[in-house]
Design a protein around this motif. Sequence first.
Motif, PDB file in Angstrom:
ATOM      1  N   SER A  24       0.806  -1.220   0.000  1.00  0.00           N
ATOM      2  CA  SER A  24       0.000   0.000   0.000  1.00  0.00           C
ATOM      3  C   SER A  24       0.840   1.272   0.000  1.00  0.00           C
ATOM      4  O   SER A  24       0.318   2.353  -0.204  1.00  0.00           O
ATOM      5  CB  SER A  24      -0.920  -0.008   1.220  1.00  0.00           C
ATOM      6  OG  SER A  24      -0.128  -0.102   2.388  1.00  0.00           O
ATOM      7  N   GLY A  25       2.136   1.170   0.223  1.00  0.00           N
ATOM      8  CA  GLY A  25       2.976   2.365   0.271  1.00  0.00           C
ATOM      9  C   GLY A  25       3.231   2.959  -1.094  1.00  0.00           C
ATOM     10  O   GLY A  25       2.844   2.412  -2.121  1.00  0.00           O
ATOM     11  N   ASP A  26       3.902   4.109  -1.087  1.00  0.00           N
ATOM     12  CA  ASP A  26       4.248   4.839  -2.306  1.00  0.00           C
ATOM     13  C   ASP A  26       5.694   4.484  -2.670  1.00  0.00           C
ATOM     14  O   ASP A  26       6.644   4.949  -2.036  1.00  0.00           O
ATOM     15  CB  ASP A  26       4.089   6.346  -2.026  1.00  0.00           C
ATOM     16  CG  ASP A  26       4.495   7.219  -3.204  1.00  0.00           C
ATOM     17  OD1 ASP A  26       5.251   6.753  -4.075  1.00  0.00           O
ATOM     18  OD2 ASP A  26       4.058   8.378  -3.236  1.00  0.00           O
ATOM     19  N   VAL A  99       6.778  -3.735   7.318  1.00  0.00           N
ATOM     20  CA  VAL A  99       6.606  -2.334   7.708  1.00  0.00           C
ATOM     21  C   VAL A  99       6.891  -2.170   9.202  1.00  0.00           C
ATOM     22  O   VAL A  99       7.617  -1.257   9.613  1.00  0.00           O
ATOM     23  CB  VAL A  99       5.189  -1.825   7.340  1.00  0.00           C
ATOM     24  CG1 VAL A  99       4.937  -0.438   7.915  1.00  0.00           C
ATOM     25  CG2 VAL A  99       5.021  -1.823   5.822  1.00  0.00           C
ATOM     26  N   ASN A 128       9.602   6.518  10.495  1.00  0.00           N
ATOM     27  CA  ASN A 128       8.222   6.318  10.955  1.00  0.00           C
ATOM     28  C   ASN A 128       7.538   5.264  10.077  1.00  0.00           C
ATOM     29  O   ASN A 128       8.121   4.794   9.094  1.00  0.00           O
ATOM     30  CB  ASN A 128       7.435   7.635  10.921  1.00  0.00           C
ATOM     31  CG  ASN A 128       7.522   8.287   9.544  1.00  0.00           C
ATOM     32  OD1 ASN A 128       7.232   7.644   8.535  1.00  0.00           O
ATOM     33  ND2 ASN A 128       7.950   9.532   9.494  1.00  0.00           N
ATOM     34  N   GLU A 129       6.299   4.902  10.431  1.00  0.00           N
ATOM     35  CA  GLU A 129       5.595   3.826   9.718  1.00  0.00           C
ATOM     36  C   GLU A 129       5.303   4.181   8.267  1.00  0.00           C
ATOM     37  O   GLU A 129       5.329   3.311   7.395  1.00  0.00           O
ATOM     38  CB  GLU A 129       4.275   3.492  10.435  1.00  0.00           C
ATOM     39  CG  GLU A 129       4.489   2.783  11.748  1.00  0.00           C
ATOM     40  CD  GLU A 129       3.840   1.393  11.793  1.00  0.00           C
ATOM     41  OE1 GLU A 129       2.967   1.098  10.962  1.00  0.00           O
ATOM     42  OE2 GLU A 129       4.224   0.607  12.679  1.00  0.00           O
ATOM     43  N   ALA A 130       5.009   5.463   8.000  1.00  0.00           N
ATOM     44  CA  ALA A 130       4.702   5.854   6.619  1.00  0.00           C
ATOM     45  C   ALA A 130       5.937   5.669   5.734  1.00  0.00           C
ATOM     46  O   ALA A 130       5.860   5.118   4.630  1.00  0.00           O
ATOM     47  CB  ALA A 130       4.226   7.304   6.582  1.00  0.00           C
ATOM     48  N   ALA A 131       7.093   6.106   6.241  1.00  0.00           N
ATOM     49  CA  ALA A 131       8.329   5.929   5.482  1.00  0.00           C
ATOM     50  C   ALA A 131       8.639   4.444   5.324  1.00  0.00           C
ATOM     51  O   ALA A 131       9.097   3.994   4.264  1.00  0.00           O
ATOM     52  CB  ALA A 131       9.481   6.643   6.190  1.00  0.00           C
ATOM     53  N   ALA A 133       6.437   1.995   5.195  1.00  0.00           N
ATOM     54  CA  ALA A 133       5.503   1.441   4.199  1.00  0.00           C
ATOM     55  C   ALA A 133       5.964   1.797   2.788  1.00  0.00           C
ATOM     56  O   ALA A 133       5.890   0.980   1.868  1.00  0.00           O
ATOM     57  CB  ALA A 133       4.099   1.976   4.450  1.00  0.00           C
ATOM     58  N   ASN A 134       6.464   3.018   2.629  1.00  0.00           N
ATOM     59  CA  ASN A 134       6.921   3.437   1.300  1.00  0.00           C
ATOM     60  C   ASN A 134       8.164   2.667   0.868  1.00  0.00           C
ATOM     61  O   ASN A 134       8.252   2.219  -0.278  1.00  0.00           O
ATOM     62  CB  ASN A 134       7.185   4.946   1.291  1.00  0.00           C
ATOM     63  CG  ASN A 134       5.912   5.758   1.432  1.00  0.00           C
ATOM     64  OD1 ASN A 134       4.813   5.238   1.240  1.00  0.00           O
ATOM     65  ND2 ASN A 134       6.041   7.033   1.769  1.00  0.00           N
TER      66      ASN A 134
END
Length: 143
Positions: A24-26, A99, A128-131, A133-134
């Motif tokens: 789901s990440g970018d 992740v 962080n989690e967003a980074a 996931a990406n």
Amino acid sequence: MKFKIALSALALAAAGPAVAEDFSGDAEAGAGVFLQCQTCHVVKDGEGNLLAGAAGMVGPNLYGIAGQPAGSVENFGRYSPAMMAAKDQGLVWTEENLVAYIASPNAFLADFIGDTGIRGSMPIGAPNEAAAANVAAFIASLD
Ligand code: HEC
């Protein structure tokens, strides 16, 4: 769903199985995050093509890591006892696990193994989690 299109384009460019579409990440943003990983990691395919990174060899080659059992990269003989314990307990690098591990490597392993005193040998991960996931999506896109 802009990121889905970006992921599909990357998956096509890599001409591999489309594991990345499940992430789901970018992946494009994740390429930037990977700069923080490449001191220690490369992504190099079975033919020796360098897909990401430079010459970082402190950590295992991350090619094909998505969906693999943890601690299973051939020719990497320096896994920590914590990673080996997690492998023995069945840890597989699903998106969720990747992740969580990348965001917080020691806390994740300690939690997975159920031993708060144990540490792996990857000192830091993504900020962080967003980074996380990406960068996981980026690595998966290279399969
Ligand atoms: C200072 C070096 C270092 C940095 C920086 C680093 N790693 Fe690691 N990484 C390692 C080492 C060493 C291991 C093996 C850990 C163990 O055995 O406990 C590892 C293991 C891993 C694994 C598990 C591989 C397997 O074979 O099961 C993944 C996934 C991973 N790293 C991703 C990343 C990502 C993504 C980043 C950047 C956000 C990163 N690492 C940054 C050193 C590093």
